[in-house]
Design an enzyme around this catalytic site. Structure first.
Site, PDB file in Angstrom:
ATOM      1  N   SER A 209       9.153   8.180   3.255  1.00 46.02           N
ATOM      2  CA  SER A 209       8.215   8.787   4.209  1.00 46.02           C
ATOM      3  C   SER A 209       7.353   9.863   3.548  1.00 46.02           C
ATOM      4  O   SER A 209       7.821  10.603   2.679  1.00 46.02           O
ATOM      5  CB  SER A 209       9.011   9.410   5.356  1.00 46.02           C
ATOM      6  OG  SER A 209       8.215  10.321   6.078  1.00 46.02           O
TER       7      SER A 209
ATOM      8  N   TYR B  13       1.066   8.757   5.696  1.00 49.94           N
ATOM      9  CA  TYR B  13       0.453   9.128   6.964  1.00 49.94           C
ATOM     10  C   TYR B  13      -0.973   9.538   6.686  1.00 49.94           C
ATOM     11  O   TYR B  13      -1.213  10.370   5.803  1.00 49.94           O
ATOM     12  CB  TYR B  13       1.184  10.327   7.595  1.00 49.94           C
ATOM     13  CG  TYR B  13       2.329   9.952   8.506  1.00 49.94           C
ATOM     14  CD1 TYR B  13       2.157   9.048   9.544  1.00 49.94           C
ATOM     15  CD2 TYR B  13       3.575  10.529   8.328  1.00 49.94           C
ATOM     16  CE1 TYR B  13       3.210   8.718  10.383  1.00 49.94           C
ATOM     17  CE2 TYR B  13       4.633  10.198   9.166  1.00 49.94           C
ATOM     18  CZ  TYR B  13       4.439   9.292  10.185  1.00 49.94           C
ATOM     19  OH  TYR B  13       5.479   8.958  11.015  1.00 49.94           O
TER      20      TYR B  13
ATOM     21  N   THR C 154       0.774   4.035   7.657  1.00 50.04           N
ATOM     22  CA  THR C 154       1.214   3.978   9.062  1.00 50.04           C
ATOM     23  C   THR C 154       0.025   4.232   9.975  1.00 50.04           C
ATOM     24  O   THR C 154      -0.630   5.273   9.882  1.00 50.04           O
ATOM     25  CB  THR C 154       2.336   5.004   9.315  1.00 50.04           C
ATOM     26  OG1 THR C 154       3.451   4.662   8.480  1.00 50.04           O
ATOM     27  CG2 THR C 154       2.785   5.001  10.771  1.00 50.04           C
TER      28      THR C 154
ATOM     29  N   LYS D 178       1.452  -0.495   8.297  1.00 48.10           N
ATOM     30  CA  LYS D 178       2.666  -0.402   9.122  1.00 48.10           C
ATOM     31  C   LYS D 178       2.267   0.011  10.538  1.00 48.10           C
ATOM     32  O   LYS D 178       1.633   1.063  10.714  1.00 48.10           O
ATOM     33  CB  LYS D 178       3.627   0.630   8.530  1.00 48.10           C
ATOM     34  CG  LYS D 178       4.883   0.869   9.360  1.00 48.10           C
ATOM     35  CD  LYS D 178       5.860   1.771   8.634  1.00 48.10           C
ATOM     36  CE  LYS D 178       7.160   1.956   9.396  1.00 48.10           C
ATOM     37  NZ  LYS D 178       7.047   2.904  10.505  1.00 48.10           N
TER      38      LYS D 178
ATOM     39  N   HIS E  45       7.000   1.878  15.504  1.00 42.57           N
ATOM     40  CA  HIS E  45       7.562   3.162  15.086  1.00 42.57           C
ATOM     41  C   HIS E  45       8.939   3.373  15.729  1.00 42.57           C
ATOM     42  O   HIS E  45       9.327   4.499  16.050  1.00 42.57           O
ATOM     43  CB  HIS E  45       6.606   4.301  15.480  1.00 42.57           C
ATOM     44  CG  HIS E  45       6.483   5.387  14.455  1.00 42.57           C
ATOM     45  ND1 HIS E  45       5.382   5.548  13.658  1.00 42.57           N
ATOM     46  CD2 HIS E  45       7.335   6.382  14.088  1.00 42.57           C
ATOM     47  CE1 HIS E  45       5.547   6.596  12.867  1.00 42.57           C
ATOM     48  NE2 HIS E  45       6.730   7.116  13.095  1.00 42.57           N
TER      49      HIS E  45
HETATM   50  C1  LIG Z   1      13.977   9.966  12.722  1.00 40.60           C
HETATM   51  C2  LIG Z   1      12.864   8.987  12.433  1.00 40.60           C
HETATM   52  C3  LIG Z   1      11.827   9.380  11.607  1.00 40.60           C
HETATM   53  C4  LIG Z   1      10.818   8.471  11.293  1.00 40.60           C
HETATM   54  N1  LIG Z   1       9.828   8.854  10.418  1.00 40.60           N
HETATM   55  C5  LIG Z   1       8.858   7.980  10.098  1.00 40.60           C
HETATM   56  C6  LIG Z   1       7.865   8.329   9.146  1.00 40.60           C
HETATM   57  O1  LIG Z   1       7.866   9.414   8.576  1.00 40.60           O
HETATM   58  N2  LIG Z   1       6.889   7.417   8.887  1.00 40.60           N
HETATM   59  C7  LIG Z   1       6.855   6.194   9.488  1.00 40.60           C
HETATM   60  O2  LIG Z   1       5.950   5.392   9.223  1.00 40.60           O
HETATM   61  N3  LIG Z   1       7.801   5.826  10.371  1.00 40.60           N
HETATM   62  C8  LIG Z   1       8.809   6.683  10.674  1.00 40.60           C
HETATM   63  N4  LIG Z   1       9.781   6.302  11.548  1.00 40.60           N
HETATM   64  C9  LIG Z   1       9.772   4.936  12.093  1.00 40.60           C
HETATM   65  C10 LIG Z   1      10.572   3.992  11.174  1.00 40.60           C
HETATM   66  O3  LIG Z   1       9.897   3.824   9.940  1.00 40.60           O
HETATM   67  C11 LIG Z   1      10.762   2.625  11.783  1.00 40.60           C
HETATM   68  O4  LIG Z   1       9.517   2.096  12.162  1.00 40.60           O
HETATM   69  C12 LIG Z   1      11.709   2.626  12.984  1.00 40.60           C
HETATM   70  O5  LIG Z   1      12.748   3.564  12.813  1.00 40.60           O
HETATM   71  C13 LIG Z   1      12.297   1.250  13.163  1.00 40.60           C
HETATM   72  O6  LIG Z   1      13.051   1.191  14.331  1.00 40.60           O
HETATM   73  P1  LIG Z   1      14.634   1.373  14.373  1.00 40.60           P
HETATM   74  O7  LIG Z   1      14.908   2.807  14.200  1.00 40.60           O
HETATM   75  O8  LIG Z   1      14.993   0.852  15.718  1.00 40.60           O
HETATM   76  O9  LIG Z   1      15.238   0.540  13.252  1.00 40.60           O
HETATM   77  C14 LIG Z   1      10.816   7.168  11.853  1.00 40.60           C
HETATM   78  C15 LIG Z   1      11.868   6.787  12.683  1.00 40.60           C
HETATM   79  C16 LIG Z   1      12.899   7.673  12.956  1.00 40.60           C
HETATM   80  C17 LIG Z   1      14.046   7.208  13.827  1.00 40.60           C
END
Ligand SMILES: Cc1cc2nc3c(=O)[nH]c(=O)nc-3n(C[C@H](O)[C@H](O)[C@H](O)COP(=O)(O)O)c2cc1C
Length: 421
Positions: free
Chosen positions: A166, A189, A215, A293, A317
């Site tokens: 990330s 981002y 993203t 993404k 997300h």
């Molecule tokens: C705590 C947390 C932080 C996240 N941070 C980012 C991030 O910094 N950048 C991003 O593109 N997606 C982020 N995501 C989304 C994840 O990349 C991903 O799309 C998502 O967690 C997938 O779903 P799942 O948690 O049900 O497996 C985050 C998700 C969570 C749970």
């Protein structure tokens, strides 16, 4: 043995060091009491044995599925940190839909197929992987365990798994590449500042990241109510780690390792004016593979192709962006159809079992990313927990493939599943 007085002094010195550290200042949402004497305590984690609750596992090897880690993670984390991880948006219909979408699909197993060996290898761009399981970018992992993204990276290394780092991680792309043993993919981002984008991309490229995952699903902050409620319910004093609420607001991105040396106001951290021009501009400045993404429609998949994008991650997300109410497993087919094999399509959201992975592959995903499950493992047991989550899902996938009579990835296809009406 140090006397108790000097132990107290060094404990205080350690906590002062942690409090001053940009690592702790860059925790995502809420913070730490700083009353213990360890990184765990400073991160607000409960480290007492969960043994008092017999439903919680105390050893990684006891985990039967990823949900065993979720329970321990929730036990270990303070409310605000748990809320940050668990939250969806609004009424969380999308968060639920992601998991329920898989349950609506059934398998159509084929019988009398030799399943003695099973082959889960895939090829992504110029690299072979032993498993189609990928680690989604998850920000601020220090909020979950002192191992932070480095624990995830070491687990990815041990299990030869693709990790996407990330932008707002608590670890830099350089230190994660070192822990991983090779550069990861870098999630980007967009911000409102092109010079910041250029600097981040240059740093990722300089580290050797083979792919940038842009993203595109968060042009503005989303409405994360569970996170807000649990932060409010968290009575600890978070100032030592996060600063005052006003400081927190202004330093959300800039305290992160990837933003060191870059100035950015809170408002500039989002890019509400983001359009396809940004994607085309980004395409022009990087030789790395460019992956989008957050695409969920065939219209945008076609535009991505036209913009020269190399790959797509179908994602909402993890239900943390828009409240569409639609599962990503249900968005996947239209994107796959639009792309028609020209670029790889990955997906994430709600993947919790090997069967879910099989269903996503059947709907045309080249690989399947997980977010929360590996962070549950991290919050529960650090690196060892992440490793066990990756092992469990891979073992489950292999078992699912055998039981479905599809012992190789290429034998999995649309006919492997059906949809309950
Ligand atoms: C705590 C947390 C932080 C996240 N941070 C980012 C991030 O910094 N950048 C991003 O593109 N997606 C982020 N995501 C989304 C994840 O990349 C991903 O799309 C998502 O967690 C997938 O779903 P799942 O948690 O049900 O497996 C985050 C998700 C969570 C749970």
């Amino acid at each position: 043995m140090p006397d108790p007085q000097s132990r107290q002094t060094s404990r205080r010195a350690f906590l002062r060091f942690l409090a001053a550290s940009p690592l702790f200042a860059s925790l995502d949402l809420a913070g730490c009491t700083g009353t213990g004497g360890s990184a765990d305590a400073a991160a607000g984690r409960q480290t007492g044995s969960p043994g008092a609750d017999p439903s919680l596992i105390t050893r990684v090897e006891d985990a039967l599925d990823v949900f065993d880690f979720r329970a321990v993670a929730q036990h270990n984390l303070p409310p605000a940190h748990w809320g940050y991880m668990a939250t969806g948006v609004d009424g969380e219909a999308t968060l639920r839909a992601n998991e329920e979408g898989f349950a609506r699909l059934y398998l159509r197993p084929r019988r009398l197929v030799d399943v003695t060996t099973v082959d889960t290898r895939i090829r992504l761009f110029d690299r072979d992987w032993n498993t189609p399981i990928v680690m989604s970018p998850v920000s601020g992992q220090l909020a979950f365990h002192p191992d932070r993204e480095l624990g995830s990276a070491r687990a990815a290394r041990a299990k030869d798994t693709l990790q996407i780092l990330s932008t707002v991680a608590n670890s830099s792309v350089e230190e994660v590449a070192e822990a991983r043993g090779e550069p990861t993919w870098y999630q980007l981002y967009p911000t409102s500042r092109w010079d910041v984008t250029q600097a981040l991309v240059a740093r990722a490229e300089h580290t050797g990241c083979p792919a940038i995952a842009l993203t595109v699903d968060l042009p503005v902050d989303s409405n994360r109510l569970t996170a807000a409620r649990l932060a409010r319910a968290d009575t600890r004093d978070c100032t030592a780690c996060h600063g005052t609420p006003a400081q927190r607001e202004s330093t959300y991105f800039t305290q992160k390792p990837m933003f060191r040396g870059l100035s950015l106001t809170r408002k500039e951290t989002r890019a509400p004016a983001l359009t396809w021009d940004f994607v085309i501009r980004l395409r022009d400045i990087t030789k790395a593979k460019l992956v989008l993404k957050g695409i969920v429609t065939h219209e945008d998949a076609s535009r991505a192709l036209a913009a020269g994008v190399d790959g797509i991650i179908v994602s909402n997300h993890g239900g943390r962006a828009e409240e569409s109410g639609r599962a990503t497993i249900d968005s996947l087919p239209e994107v796959v159809e639009a792309v028609s094999g020209r670029i790889p399509v990955l997906m994430d959201g709600g993947v919790r079992r090997g069967n879910d992975i099989l269903k996503a592959l059947a709907r045309g995903a080249r690989a399947v990313c997980i977010g929360r499950p590996y962070v549950w493992g991290l919050a529960a047991f650090g690196q060892a927990g992440v490793e066990r989550v990756l092992d469990l899902l891979r073992t489950e996938l292999e078992r699912s493939m055998r039981l479905a009579g599809t012992p190789s990835i290429k034998s999995i296809g649309p006919a492997s599943i059906g949809r309950a009406s």
